[in-house]
Design an enzyme around this catalytic site. Structure first.
Site, PDB file in Angstrom:
ATOM      1  N   ASP A   1       0.285  17.405 -12.070  1.00  0.00           N
ATOM      2  CA  ASP A   1       0.303  18.945 -10.472  1.00  0.00           C
ATOM      3  C   ASP A   1       1.161  20.240 -11.739  1.00  0.00           C
ATOM      4  O   ASP A   1       1.303  20.933 -12.529  1.00  0.00           O
ATOM      5  CB  ASP A   1       0.556  19.156  -9.525  1.00  0.00           C
TER       6      ASP A   1
ATOM      7  N   MET B   1       0.655  -1.222  -0.030  1.00  0.00           N
ATOM      8  CA  MET B   1      -0.166   0.042   0.686  1.00  0.00           C
ATOM      9  C   MET B   1       0.965   1.671   0.055  1.00  0.00           C
ATOM     10  O   MET B   1       0.764   2.181  -0.513  1.00  0.00           O
ATOM     11  CB  MET B   1      -1.082  -0.380   1.290  1.00  0.00           C
ATOM     12  N   GLU B   2       1.995   1.285   0.299  1.00  0.00           N
ATOM     13  CA  GLU B   2       2.583   2.782   0.833  1.00  0.00           C
ATOM     14  C   GLU B   2       3.325   2.860  -0.523  1.00  0.00           C
ATOM     15  O   GLU B   2       3.811   3.960  -1.639  1.00  0.00           O
ATOM     16  CB  GLU B   2       3.834   2.182   1.274  1.00  0.00           C
TER      17      GLU B   2
END
Length: 69
Positions: A32, A17-18
């Site tokens: 971004d 998950m990390e």
């Protein structure tokens, strides 16, 4: 573009998950930085490729599996 992450732990627990969060955060950071050029770009097919250790042992994505499956 391919983004890869690797997570290691000395505990008997999975850290996949990390690694998935790291890949997602990297993709969002790239979005971004590039949104001024193309707001229509997409981030997709975040997937676990392989893992080893932990309670469930070793696992690998089948070679014939389509991306995102």
């Amino acid at each position: 573009m391919l983004i890869r992450a690797q997570a290691l732990a000395h505990w008997r627990t999975g850290v996949e998950m990390e690694a998935l969060v790291a890949v997602s955060a990297a993709g969002l950071t790239i979005y971004d930085m590039c949104k001024a050029i193309d707001r229509g770009m997409t981030i997709g097919n975040v997937q676990l490729v392989s893992k080893s250790g932990g309670k469930s042992g070793k696992w690998e994505q089948p070679a014939d599996a389509p991306p995102g499956k």
